[in-house]
Scaffold this motif. Structure first.
Motif, PDB file in Angstrom:
ATOM      1  N   ILE A   1      41.167  13.504  56.243  1.00 15.49           N
ATOM      2  CA  ILE A   1      41.530  13.776  54.781  1.00 15.49           C
ATOM      3  C   ILE A   1      42.122  12.280  54.345  1.00 15.49           C
ATOM      4  CG2 ILE A   1      42.956  15.144  53.259  1.00 15.49           C
ATOM      5  CD1 ILE A   1      40.549  16.675  54.560  1.00 15.49           C
ATOM      6  N   VAL A   2      42.891  11.539  55.039  1.00 16.53           N
ATOM      7  CA  VAL A   2      43.474  10.199  54.301  1.00 16.53           C
ATOM      8  C   VAL A   2      42.483   9.607  54.257  1.00 16.53           C
ATOM      9  CG1 VAL A   2      45.041   8.373  54.648  1.00 16.53           C
ATOM     10  CG2 VAL A   2      45.871  10.805  55.185  1.00 16.53           C
ATOM     11  N   THR A   3      41.368   9.369  55.234  1.00 18.73           N
ATOM     12  CA  THR A   3      40.463   8.494  54.964  1.00 18.73           C
ATOM     13  C   THR A   3      39.382   8.566  53.869  1.00 18.73           C
ATOM     14  OG1 THR A   3      40.609   7.917  57.501  1.00 18.73           O
ATOM     15  CG2 THR A   3      38.456   7.241  56.479  1.00 18.73           C
ATOM     16  N   LEU A   4      39.101   9.943  53.854  1.00 18.19           N
ATOM     17  CA  LEU A   4      38.127  10.439  52.907  1.00 18.19           C
ATOM     18  C   LEU A   4      38.768  10.133  51.357  1.00 18.19           C
ATOM     19  CD1 LEU A   4      37.002  13.918  53.837  1.00 18.19           C
ATOM     20  CD2 LEU A   4      35.621  12.065  53.449  1.00 18.19           C
ATOM     21  N   ARG A   5      40.197  10.311  51.235  1.00 16.51           N
ATOM     22  CA  ARG A   5      40.870  10.141  49.908  1.00 16.51           C
ATOM     23  C   ARG A   5      40.825   8.685  49.645  1.00 16.51           C
ATOM     24  NH1 ARG A   5      44.990  10.743  46.468  1.00 16.51           N
ATOM     25  NH2 ARG A   5      45.300  12.847  46.959  1.00 16.51           N
ATOM     26  N   GLN A   6      41.132   7.717  50.946  1.00 14.37           N
ATOM     27  CA  GLN A   6      41.005   6.377  50.249  1.00 14.37           C
ATOM     28  C   GLN A   6      39.706   5.941  50.137  1.00 14.37           C
ATOM     29  OE1 GLN A   6      42.886   4.868  53.783  1.00 14.37           O
ATOM     30  NE2 GLN A   6      44.907   5.180  52.969  1.00 14.37           N
ATOM     31  N   TRP A   7      38.621   6.433  50.707  1.00 17.46           N
ATOM     32  CA  TRP A   7      37.283   6.219  50.490  1.00 17.46           C
ATOM     33  C   TRP A   7      37.047   6.454  48.770  1.00 17.46           C
ATOM     34  CZ3 TRP A   7      32.799   8.464  48.251  1.00 17.46           C
ATOM     35  CH2 TRP A   7      31.791   7.506  48.289  1.00 17.46           C
ATOM     36  N   GLY A   8      37.507   7.704  48.569  1.00 22.40           N
ATOM     37  CA  GLY A   8      37.137   8.217  47.163  1.00 22.40           C
ATOM     38  C   GLY A   8      37.965   7.184  46.175  1.00 22.40           C
TER      39      GLY A   8
ATOM     40  N   THR B   1      47.850  10.016  43.893  1.00 22.08           N
ATOM     41  CA  THR B   1      48.353   8.758  45.033  1.00 22.08           C
ATOM     42  C   THR B   1      48.907   9.661  46.123  1.00 22.08           C
ATOM     43  OG1 THR B   1      48.487   7.263  43.268  1.00 22.08           O
ATOM     44  CG2 THR B   1      49.107   6.821  45.217  1.00 22.08           C
ATOM     45  N   LEU B   2      48.487   9.282  47.376  1.00 20.17           N
ATOM     46  CA  LEU B   2      49.034   9.804  48.384  1.00 20.17           C
ATOM     47  C   LEU B   2      50.260   9.083  48.696  1.00 20.17           C
ATOM     48  CD1 LEU B   2      49.063  11.986  50.615  1.00 20.17           C
ATOM     49  CD2 LEU B   2      47.743  10.398  52.051  1.00 20.17           C
ATOM     50  N   VAL B   3      51.488   9.471  49.079  1.00 19.20           N
ATOM     51  CA  VAL B   3      52.742   8.732  49.087  1.00 19.20           C
ATOM     52  C   VAL B   3      53.468   9.160  50.381  1.00 19.20           C
ATOM     53  CG1 VAL B   3      53.001   7.927  46.679  1.00 19.20           C
ATOM     54  CG2 VAL B   3      53.968   9.889  47.561  1.00 19.20           C
ATOM     55  N   ASP B   4      54.161   8.218  51.032  1.00 21.60           N
ATOM     56  CA  ASP B   4      55.189   8.914  52.038  1.00 21.60           C
ATOM     57  C   ASP B   4      56.287   9.551  51.728  1.00 21.60           C
ATOM     58  OD1 ASP B   4      57.078   6.936  51.415  1.00 21.60           O
ATOM     59  OD2 ASP B   4      56.237   5.594  53.191  1.00 21.60           O
ATOM     60  N   ARG B   5      57.262   9.726  52.427  1.00 17.67           N
ATOM     61  CA  ARG B   5      58.373  10.611  52.043  1.00 17.67           C
ATOM     62  C   ARG B   5      59.168   9.653  51.169  1.00 17.67           C
ATOM     63  NH1 ARG B   5      60.977  10.908  57.887  1.00 17.67           N
ATOM     64  NH2 ARG B   5      58.878  11.228  58.400  1.00 17.67           N
ATOM     65  N   HIS B   6      59.142   8.581  51.065  1.00 21.74           N
ATOM     66  CA  HIS B   6      59.916   7.629  50.312  1.00 21.74           C
ATOM     67  C   HIS B   6      59.249   7.456  48.788  1.00 21.74           C
ATOM     68  CE1 HIS B   6      62.439   7.217  53.799  1.00 21.74           C
ATOM     69  NE2 HIS B   6      61.310   6.881  54.329  1.00 21.74           N
ATOM     70  N   GLY B   7      58.125   7.899  48.578  1.00 17.15           N
ATOM     71  CA  GLY B   7      57.395   7.577  47.328  1.00 17.15           C
ATOM     72  C   GLY B   7      56.477   6.383  47.549  1.00 17.15           C
TER      73      GLY B   7
ATOM     74  N   PRO C   1      53.029   4.340  48.516  1.00 17.52           N
ATOM     75  CA  PRO C   1      51.845   4.624  48.982  1.00 17.52           C
ATOM     76  C   PRO C   1      51.585   4.565  50.106  1.00 17.52           C
ATOM     77  CG  PRO C   1      51.578   3.349  46.766  1.00 17.52           C
ATOM     78  CD  PRO C   1      53.201   3.387  47.293  1.00 17.52           C
ATOM     79  N   VAL C   2      50.491   5.292  50.847  1.00 21.80           N
ATOM     80  CA  VAL C   2      50.183   5.219  52.374  1.00 21.80           C
ATOM     81  C   VAL C   2      49.397   4.000  52.379  1.00 21.80           C
ATOM     82  CG1 VAL C   2      49.036   6.511  53.930  1.00 21.80           C
ATOM     83  CG2 VAL C   2      50.494   7.908  52.593  1.00 21.80           C
ATOM     84  N   PRO C   3      49.456   3.305  53.454  1.00 21.87           N
ATOM     85  CA  PRO C   3      48.703   2.012  53.657  1.00 21.87           C
ATOM     86  C   PRO C   3      47.174   2.693  54.325  1.00 21.87           C
ATOM     87  CG  PRO C   3      50.598   1.869  54.950  1.00 21.87           C
ATOM     88  CD  PRO C   3      50.600   3.409  54.155  1.00 21.87           C
ATOM     89  N   GLU C   4      46.144   1.683  53.916  1.00 23.40           N
ATOM     90  CA  GLU C   4      44.994   1.941  54.048  1.00 23.40           C
ATOM     91  C   GLU C   4      44.645   2.032  55.502  1.00 23.40           C
ATOM     92  OE1 GLU C   4      40.493   0.445  53.061  1.00 23.40           O
ATOM     93  OE2 GLU C   4      42.070   0.263  51.568  1.00 23.40           O
ATOM     94  N   ILE C   5      44.095   3.189  55.880  1.00 23.03           N
ATOM     95  CA  ILE C   5      43.814   3.363  57.284  1.00 23.03           C
ATOM     96  C   ILE C   5      42.555   2.559  57.831  1.00 23.03           C
ATOM     97  CG2 ILE C   5      42.749   4.961  59.225  1.00 23.03           C
ATOM     98  CD1 ILE C   5      44.377   7.248  57.667  1.00 23.03           C
ATOM     99  N   ALA C   6      42.460   1.865  58.853  1.00 19.97           N
ATOM    100  CA  ALA C   6      41.487   1.046  59.209  1.00 19.97           C
ATOM    101  C   ALA C   6      41.513   1.064  60.870  1.00 19.97           C
ATOM    102  CB  ALA C   6      41.609  -0.470  58.587  1.00 19.97           C
TER     103      ALA C   6
END
Length: 157
Positions: free
Chosen positions: A104-111, A124-130, A132-137
């Motif tokens: 789901i994160v990868t689909l979101r980042q592609w989108g 925007t997807l963020v971690d518990r500290h607010g 943004p989640v780094p790009e998955i590669a």
């Protein structure tokens, strides 16, 4: 490509008509590859639990939502349990459903890269500290980035 009916491995789940029985991507698409199933999984990851909540968040028709929830439960991605109030049933992700998080994160980042115009607002997807989640590669065993030129499928023989 021929279609094969077989049981989901290590499971009593219903038989499925696999598009390509040797390909993990094809099997995954057979399990969750329609638009509504992925949105239900997305919303379950974001805390949705009730039929009403899934319907409100997605705008999906009741009959289609009923069918998707049934399939996702039968295929072991969601489970039903009694809600804390004790009056209703709710849907929760199973371990297999939670394992779809990186998908789901990868689909979101592609989108974010390809489905919006530059500067167009989106969630925007963020971690518990607010943050943004780094790009998955994907990376190889040696840590180098992989792409379509540096990875290949090893077919079953």
């Amino acid at each position: 490509m021929s279609r094969t009916t077989t049981r989901v491995p290590n499971s009593d789940r219903p038989e499925l008509d696999w598009t390509d029985p040797d390909c993990p991507v094809a099997r995954t698409v057979d399990l969750v590859g329609d638009r509504w199933s992925l949105l239900v999984i997305r919303d379950a990851m974001d805390g949705a639990r009730s039929f009403t909540e899934f319907q409100r968040r997605t705008g999906i028709a009741r009959n289609i939502l009923t069918e998707r929830l049934r399939k996702l439960t039968a295929r072991g991605l969601l489970a039903q349990r009694t809600a804390p109030s004790g009056r209703r049933r709710e849907y929760v992700l199973t371990d297999a459903g939670r394992d779809l998080f990186p998908v789901i994160v990868t689909l979101r980042q592609w989108g974010e890269r390809h489905a919006f115009s530059p500067g167009e607002p989106h969630s925007t997807l963020v971690d518990r500290h607010g943050i943004p989640v780094p790009e998955i590669a994907p990376t190889g065993a040696d840590g180098t980035l992989l792409d379509t030129d540096s990875a290949r499928v090893q077919k079953v023989r």
